[in-house]
Scaffold this active site. Structure first.
Site, short mmCIF file in Angstrom:
data_model
loop_
_atom_site.label_atom_id
_atom_site.label_comp_id
_atom_site.label_asym_id
_atom_site.label_seq_id
_atom_site.Cartn_x
_atom_site.Cartn_y
_atom_site.Cartn_z
N HIS A 280 0.38 4.24 -2.79
CA HIS A 280 0.14 5.68 -2.17
C HIS A 280 1.04 6.67 -2.40
CE1 HIS A 280 -3.49 4.74 0.66
NE2 HIS A 280 -3.56 4.13 -0.13
N ASP A 281 2.32 6.01 -2.69
CA ASP A 281 3.50 6.98 -3.25
C ASP A 281 3.31 7.33 -4.68
OD1 ASP A 281 5.96 8.48 -3.08
OD2 ASP A 281 6.93 6.47 -3.94
N SER B 275 7.82 10.38 -1.94
CA SER B 275 7.18 11.63 -1.21
C SER B 275 6.56 11.12 0.10
CB SER B 275 6.45 12.41 -2.17
OG SER B 275 5.53 11.89 -2.67
N GLY C 256 4.09 10.84 -8.57
CA GLY C 256 4.67 9.87 -9.35
C GLY C 256 5.61 9.12 -8.40
N HIS D 175 -5.84 -5.58 -2.87
CA HIS D 175 -6.74 -5.75 -1.34
C HIS D 175 -7.07 -7.21 -1.18
CE1 HIS D 175 -8.71 -1.58 -1.35
NE2 HIS D 175 -7.47 -1.42 -1.27
N ARG E 227 0.82 -1.32 0.06
CA ARG E 227 -0.17 0.10 -0.04
C ARG E 227 0.89 1.19 0.12
NH1 ARG E 227 -3.12 2.90 4.31
NH2 ARG E 227 -4.99 3.64 3.45
N ASN F 280 -3.88 8.49 4.47
CA ASN F 280 -2.68 7.94 5.11
C ASN F 280 -2.65 8.18 6.62
OD1 ASN F 280 -1.44 7.11 2.68
ND2 ASN F 280 -0.48 9.03 2.47
N ASP G 107 8.32 8.66 -6.13
CA ASP G 107 9.50 9.36 -5.62
C ASP G 107 9.53 9.31 -4.21
OD1 ASP G 107 7.24 10.82 -4.71
OD2 ASP G 107 7.61 12.64 -6.19
#
Length: 317
Positions: free
Chosen positions: A65-66, A75, A71, A193, A61, A93, A73
């Site tokens: 989610h990144d 973050s 993109g 999932h 996950r 998150n 990266d």
């Protein structure tokens, strides 16, 4: 003169293509600079999942989610600072994304075996996601490598871009389309999932108020998710939440999707047939899932001289 001009144009095109090839992700990016990097990531992931099988879904996950926020990266790993608007506090998150300590452990171990920080946090997320799926008996795939890490994050972008549990099918299709992913990618990646759990507040409305849900399944989930309170109580996203299989899709066919956005994939729309196929054919699902993970992992990576290789995944250098 015309011949010379044509030759010059050819050289320009070749140089341009060389630049593109140089900046692309590759299968063997660390083979020469740190051949022990990938085996080290695999070892730490296996240890973490052995200690807590739920961690496999959590690491998968994190990568998802990144990638959906500006993109792939890394973050999502950045902590809040006066200049960093951390994605960790976004709706998708906050008090939900987990596995950050495992990523820290991987980064520490990889930098140790490499002798210096040469492996990006973004690549660690991508490889850890793959290794998590494999250790839970899912497919493997060649992870494209060479991503670099962002120097910024965006909670606003996370709120806007990460798909929500209440989206219907048109919203999901549009959300994935913005990332360059098609309807097959949507169904295959939603199959992630097959691993993990969801918190009560994300599916409360579905189990109490929706009609396209198996009544026995709804009552079972209501037992651990009251109408009020218990927001963080967990329920498995499919019956075998620590095993990569096709039961997630079988559940959808039986109207037992936990999230509204899960059941939306099998609700009389254009993705019904693919859900049926995956529910009966784990091999097809596994193959398509691996291909879509490669495609998702290639969303707007920072390569070449863009970004940096973070020394600490939680903060910029």
């Amino acid at each position: 003169m015309a011949s010379r001009s044509f030759h010059f144009l050819q050289v320009l095109v070749m140089l341009s293509l060389a630049g593109i090839a140089f900046s692309d992700l590759s299968d063997d990016f660390y083979d020469d600079i740190c051949p022990k990097a990938l085996p080290t990531i695999k070892r730490v992931v296996e240890d973490a999942v052995r200690k807590e099988r739920r961690m496999g879904g959590s690491l998968l996950r994190l990568h998802f989610h990144d990638c959906f926020v500006n993109g792939c990266d890394a973050s999502i790993l950045l902590d809040q600072t006066p200049t960093i608007d951390s994605e960790k506090t976004s709706r998708a998150n906050n008090n939900s994304a987990r596995g950050f300590e495992v990523i820290d452990k991987i980064k520490s171990e990889v930098d140790k075996v490499c002798g210096r920080p040469v492996v990006s946090c973004a690549d660690i997320l991508a490889v850890a996601a793959r290794d998590s799926v494999v250790v839970l008996h899912g497919p493997s795939w060649e992870v494209k490598l060479g991503r670099r890490d962002s120097t910024t994050a965006s909670r606003t972008a996370a709120n806007n871009n990460i798909p929500t549990p209440v989206m219907d099918l048109p919203a999901l299709i549009n959300n994935f389309k913005k990332q360059g992913l098609d309807e097959e990618d949507l169904v295959a990646l939603s199959g992630g999932h097959t691993l993990g759990f969801a918190q009560c507040f994300t599916f409360r409305n579905r189990i109490y108020n929706e009609t396209n849900i198996d009544s026995t399944f709804a009552r079972q989930r209501q037992a651990n998710c009251p109408r009020s309170g218990g927001n963080s109580n967990l329920a498995p996203l499919d019956p075998t939440a620590a095993l990569f299989d096709s039961k997630y899709f079988s559940n959808l066919v039986s109207k037992k999707g936990l999230l509204h956005s899960d059941q939306a994939l099998f609700s009389g729309g254009k993705t019904d047939d693919l859900v049926k196929t995956y529910s009966k054919n784990l091999r097809n699902f596994s193959k398509d899932f691996a291909e879509s993970m490669i495609k998702m992992g290639n969303i707007k990576p920072l390569t070449g001289k863009r970004g940096q290789i973070r020394v600490n995944c939680r903060k910029v250098n």
